[in-house]
Design a protein around this motif. Structure first.
Motif, PDB file in Angstrom:
ATOM      1  N   VAL A  96     -16.584  84.116 -11.160  1.00  0.00           N
ATOM      2  CA  VAL A  96     -16.424  83.386 -12.444  1.00  0.00           C
ATOM      3  C   VAL A  96     -17.641  83.639 -13.331  1.00  0.00           C
ATOM      4  N   ILE A  97     -17.375  84.007 -14.570  1.00  0.00           N
ATOM      5  CA  ILE A  97     -18.448  84.194 -15.563  1.00  0.00           C
ATOM      6  C   ILE A  97     -18.116  83.292 -16.761  1.00  0.00           C
ATOM      7  N   SER A  98     -19.122  82.522 -17.233  1.00  0.00           N
ATOM      8  CA  SER A  98     -18.952  81.644 -18.413  1.00  0.00           C
ATOM      9  C   SER A  98     -19.628  82.300 -19.624  1.00  0.00           C
ATOM     10  N   VAL A  99     -18.857  82.348 -20.736  1.00  0.00           N
ATOM     11  CA  VAL A  99     -19.367  82.978 -21.967  1.00  0.00           C
ATOM     12  C   VAL A  99     -19.453  81.881 -23.066  1.00  0.00           C
ATOM     13  N   GLN A 100     -20.622  81.798 -23.743  1.00  0.00           N
ATOM     14  CA  GLN A 100     -20.821  80.874 -24.866  1.00  0.00           C
ATOM     15  C   GLN A 100     -21.108  81.670 -26.155  1.00  0.00           C
ATOM     16  N   TRP A 101     -20.610  81.180 -27.266  1.00  0.00           N
ATOM     17  CA  TRP A 101     -20.812  81.872 -28.548  1.00  0.00           C
ATOM     18  C   TRP A 101     -21.030  80.865 -29.697  1.00  0.00           C
ATOM     19  N   GLN A 102     -21.440  81.379 -30.809  1.00  0.00           N
ATOM     20  CA  GLN A 102     -21.669  80.540 -32.025  1.00  0.00           C
ATOM     21  C   GLN A 102     -20.380  80.559 -32.850  1.00  0.00           C
ATOM     22  N   PRO A 103     -19.657  79.418 -32.936  1.00  0.00           N
ATOM     23  CA  PRO A 103     -18.400  79.419 -33.718  1.00  0.00           C
ATOM     24  C   PRO A 103     -18.707  79.460 -35.227  1.00  0.00           C
ATOM     25  N   ASN A 104     -18.044  80.361 -35.931  1.00  0.00           N
ATOM     26  CA  ASN A 104     -18.237  80.483 -37.398  1.00  0.00           C
ATOM     27  C   ASN A 104     -17.002  80.067 -38.199  1.00  0.00           C
ATOM     28  N   ASN A 105     -16.020  79.601 -37.496  1.00  0.00           N
ATOM     29  CA  ASN A 105     -14.762  79.242 -38.174  1.00  0.00           C
ATOM     30  C   ASN A 105     -14.248  77.935 -37.627  1.00  0.00           C
ATOM     31  N   GLU A 106     -13.609  77.177 -38.439  1.00  0.00           N
ATOM     32  CA  GLU A 106     -12.992  75.926 -38.025  1.00  0.00           C
ATOM     33  C   GLU A 106     -11.536  76.175 -37.685  1.00  0.00           C
ATOM     34  N   ARG A 149     -13.925  93.856 -20.195  1.00  0.00           N
ATOM     35  CA  ARG A 149     -13.383  95.174 -19.917  1.00  0.00           C
ATOM     36  C   ARG A 149     -14.235  95.832 -18.808  1.00  0.00           C
ATOM     37  N   GLY A 150     -13.586  96.225 -17.750  1.00  0.00           N
ATOM     38  CA  GLY A 150     -14.288  96.904 -16.634  1.00  0.00           C
ATOM     39  C   GLY A 150     -13.447  98.015 -16.056  1.00  0.00           C
ATOM     40  N   GLU A 151     -13.997  98.653 -14.969  1.00  0.00           N
ATOM     41  CA  GLU A 151     -13.281  99.763 -14.351  1.00  0.00           C
ATOM     42  C   GLU A 151     -11.984  99.284 -13.713  1.00  0.00           C
ATOM     43  N   ALA A 152     -11.984  98.019 -13.319  1.00  0.00           N
ATOM     44  CA  ALA A 152     -10.801  97.497 -12.634  1.00  0.00           C
ATOM     45  C   ALA A 152      -9.757  96.960 -13.596  1.00  0.00           C
ATOM     46  N   GLY A 153     -10.068  96.929 -14.918  1.00  0.00           N
ATOM     47  CA  GLY A 153      -9.068  96.445 -15.877  1.00  0.00           C
ATOM     48  C   GLY A 153      -9.647  95.461 -16.903  1.00  0.00           C
ATOM     49  N   LEU A 154      -8.755  94.642 -17.460  1.00  0.00           N
ATOM     50  CA  LEU A 154      -9.123  93.675 -18.512  1.00  0.00           C
ATOM     51  C   LEU A 154      -8.869  92.273 -18.023  1.00  0.00           C
ATOM     52  N   TRP A 155      -9.827  91.400 -18.341  1.00  0.00           N
ATOM     53  CA  TRP A 155      -9.658  89.984 -18.041  1.00  0.00           C
ATOM     54  C   TRP A 155      -9.870  89.173 -19.343  1.00  0.00           C
ATOM     55  N   HIS A 156      -9.093  88.101 -19.554  1.00  0.00           N
ATOM     56  CA  HIS A 156      -9.159  87.320 -20.812  1.00  0.00           C
ATOM     57  C   HIS A 156      -9.280  85.843 -20.518  1.00  0.00           C
ATOM     58  N   LEU A 203     -12.791  87.536 -11.274  1.00  0.00           N
ATOM     59  CA  LEU A 203     -13.342  88.857 -11.526  1.00  0.00           C
ATOM     60  C   LEU A 203     -13.631  89.541 -10.190  1.00  0.00           C
ATOM     61  N   PRO A 204     -13.430  90.824 -10.069  1.00  0.00           N
ATOM     62  CA  PRO A 204     -13.743  91.527  -8.824  1.00  0.00           C
ATOM     63  C   PRO A 204     -15.271  91.596  -8.634  1.00  0.00           C
ATOM     64  N   CYS A 205     -15.671  91.518  -7.473  1.00  0.00           N
ATOM     65  CA  CYS A 205     -17.106  91.554  -7.221  1.00  0.00           C
ATOM     66  C   CYS A 205     -17.619  92.983  -7.274  1.00  0.00           C
ATOM     67  N   GLY A 206     -18.894  93.079  -7.561  1.00  0.00           N
ATOM     68  CA  GLY A 206     -19.539  94.370  -7.607  1.00  0.00           C
ATOM     69  C   GLY A 206     -19.100  95.225  -8.773  1.00  0.00           C
ATOM     70  N   SER A 207     -18.526  94.612  -9.842  1.00  0.00           N
ATOM     71  CA  SER A 207     -18.049  95.398 -10.984  1.00  0.00           C
ATOM     72  C   SER A 207     -18.881  95.074 -12.225  1.00  0.00           C
ATOM     73  N   ALA A 208     -18.943  96.040 -13.100  1.00  0.00           N
ATOM     74  CA  ALA A 208     -19.637  95.849 -14.393  1.00  0.00           C
ATOM     75  C   ALA A 208     -18.576  95.682 -15.502  1.00  0.00           C
ATOM     76  N   PHE A 209     -18.891  94.790 -16.413  1.00  0.00           N
ATOM     77  CA  PHE A 209     -17.935  94.488 -17.494  1.00  0.00           C
ATOM     78  C   PHE A 209     -18.645  94.513 -18.846  1.00  0.00           C
ATOM     79  N   SER A 210     -17.855  94.863 -19.907  1.00  0.00           N
ATOM     80  CA  SER A 210     -18.319  94.674 -21.297  1.00  0.00           C
ATOM     81  C   SER A 210     -17.551  93.501 -21.892  1.00  0.00           C
ATOM     82  N   LEU A 211     -18.272  92.613 -22.550  1.00  0.00           N
ATOM     83  CA  LEU A 211     -17.650  91.370 -23.047  1.00  0.00           C
ATOM     84  C   LEU A 211     -17.518  91.421 -24.582  1.00  0.00           C
ATOM     85  N   LEU A 212     -16.385  90.893 -25.088  1.00  0.00           N
ATOM     86  CA  LEU A 212     -16.109  90.832 -26.541  1.00  0.00           C
ATOM     87  C   LEU A 212     -15.452  89.492 -26.876  1.00  0.00           C
TER      88      LEU A 212
END
Length: 528
Positions: free
Chosen positions: A473-483, A492-499, A512-521
């Protein structure tokens, strides 16, 4: 001898006859005898006598004391003139021929009659004549008679010892003949005096007033009056008096004033005087044109026209004509009128006052231009993420358009005569109130135009923190700019996409699969 004596006697007789003729031709005639002498006029005495044979002329003598008057006439009767009134004269007559004058006849005493009274006559009223005179020497009384000069009616006669009297109940405007004489103590009448006098005219009747409202003048007419030579019309209002003189039975009075009430009277005149003025006839002119006209647009679509009250104005009519040719009007007894109006029109407004005499003159014609209409057929199209192009249909009365966009922490503005505007440098993820105003030089802007809501594209969220909450489990926090936005986090990783999705400012990616690298958007998914 006898024959010679006869011839001598004959010659003597012829000689005596010639001598008699010669003597007769050179001898004054006999003395006349007066038959009668009398006075019919105050300045003369008439004498009658029997004719004297051989007389060619007669000399009449009237003696008053030491003075005398002589007159030569051809035959009887003869008149001595140049005498004094009411005077006793000694009258004698002499016959005249080439042989000389006879001795005066036996005298007769004759008194001249009284002098005529010299009348002063006037007509104090239309049905009376006043007569006066000076006292006459030796007069015991006077006789005055009056009758119409045309012979109609009866003779009025008065005997009086006064030196004045008044004849009443006469016909107005009528010529009368007055005759007067004095008499002495014996009742002997003297000279008479005759005078023609007209009564003054009666007041005219049937006075009518015809008012010309366009020319501000009046035609006054009446029935002709017996015996009137001229008429005068008086039209008065306070201290103002207008007059018109005429010999006809009508008169035009010009230059009347609006909003005025006049009293009209007519007087008849002749050589005897003037009638009483007629009872005043009221003349009310048209009201003056209303002044102090004001126009207000108390609320959009409603015009209020008001003006000052006009003297003698019974009601008012307001005419409102728009520049497209349509005209409406309002009748009122008050001093204001309400009208419906449309945006972007110019209205031409005139106000008239009315009464029974007619319409007031034309006053000022005012014009009023309403505010231009609000633009319609509004369209907004984004040409980029921060630029929107706004278009609209042209409207009546607009000379210029102004577009305002208000929202977020700023505002955008453009002004142009075109019916399009591009608003740039808008903030992302912001709702803007875009209002298009129309302007005119005459009235300014259309301040009541409704706004239109336009939203810019959502802003991209900014990731503030990534944390591992468990083995998968990975928790992502961001700055909301819209109401009211839905955010989507993609790994996005080698094993696929998670949302994962969230409407807040954080989201957890699970399994999420262990030992994998992901790019977050983090992206904005939708806008409510």
């Amino acid at each position: 001898m006898h024959g010679a004596k006869s011839k001598s006697l004959a010659f003597t007789g012829a000689l005596l006859g010639c001598l008699e003729m010669i003597f007769s031709a050179n001898t004054a005639p006999d003395i006349p005898v007066i038959d009668q002498a009398y006075s019919k006029l105050s300045n003369s005495i008439t004498v009658e006598w029997r004719a004297v044979p051989g007389a060619t002329n007669y000399m009449l003598t009237a003696q008053d004391g030491d003075s005398f008057v002589e007159t030569t006439v051809k035959n009887s009767p003869g008149t001595v003139t140049g005498l004094k009134p009411a005077t006793l004269y000694r009258i004698t007559v002499r016959s005249i021929n080439s042989g000389g004058k006879s001795q005066p006849s036996p005298f007769r005493n004759v008194k001249t009659v009284l002098a005529a009274p010299i009348l002063s006559v006037r007509s104090p009223s239309c049905d009376s004549i006043a007569v006066s005179w000076r006292a006459v020497h030796m007069a015991a009384g006077f006789s005055v008679s009056l009758m119409r000069s045309d012979g109609l009616g009866r003779v009025l006669k008065h005997n009086t010892t006064n030196t004045s009297l008044i004849f009443t109940n006469l016909d107005p405007g009528t010529l009368y003949t007055i005759k007067a004489y004095a008499w002495n103590a014996n009742g002997m009448p003297g000279d008479d005096f005759t005078y023609n006098q007209r009564t003054s005219p009666d007041a005219p009747v049937g006075v009518k007033v015809a008012f010309n409202s366009g020319a501000l003048r009046a035609v006054i007419s009446w029935m002709p009056t017996e015996g009137a030579l001229t008429y005068s019309v008086t039209v008065s209002s306070g201290l103002l008096k207008l007059r018109c003189n005429t010999s006809s039975a009508s008169c035009v009075v010009p230059s009347l004033q609006c909003s005025s009430e006049y009293d009209v009277s007519v007087t008849a005149h002749n050589d005897a005087g003037s009638s009483e003025p007629t009872d005043a006839v009221s003349l009310k002119t048209i009201p003056c044109a209303p002044v102090n006209i004001s126009i207000e647009e108390d609320e959009p679509g409603h015009l209020l026209v008001s003006w000052s009250s006009v003297s003698l104005g019974h009601y008012y009519v307001v005419f409102v004509k728009s520049d497209d040719g349509l005209e409406v009007h309002c009748n009122t007894s008050y001093t204001q009128c309400h009208f419906q109006s449309d945006c972007g029109f110019t209205y031409f407004i005139s106000v008239f006052a009315y009464n029974k005499a007619g319409q007031s003159p034309s006053g000022d014609v005012l014009n009023y231009t309403t505010a231009p209409c609000c633009p319609s057929d509004f369209r907004a199209v984004f040409v980029s993420s921060d630029t929107v192009r706004v278009t609209w249909a042209p409207v009546r009365g607009a000379d210029l358009y102004e577009t305002r966009a208000a929202g977020g922490s700023g505002a955008a503005l453009c002004r142009d005569t075109a019916t399009a505007c591009s608003l740039s440098a808008l903030q992302c993820g912001t709702r803007y109130n875009i209002t298009v105003y129309s302007f005119s030089e005459a009235r300014g802007s259309s301040a009541s135009c409704a706004p239109h809501y336009v939203a810019t594209a959502p802003c991209s969220p900014e990731i503030k923190n990534i944390s591992k909450e468990g083995v998968a489990v990975i928790s992502v926090q961001w700055q909301p700019n819209n109401e009211e936005a839905m955010y989507v986090v993609t790994a996005r990783g080698e094993a696929g996409l998670w949302h994962c999705t969230s409407t807040r400012n954080s989201c957890s990616l699970m399994d999420l699969p262990c030992g994998s690298a992901f790019s977050l958007l983090v992206a904005l998914m939708t806008w409510y």
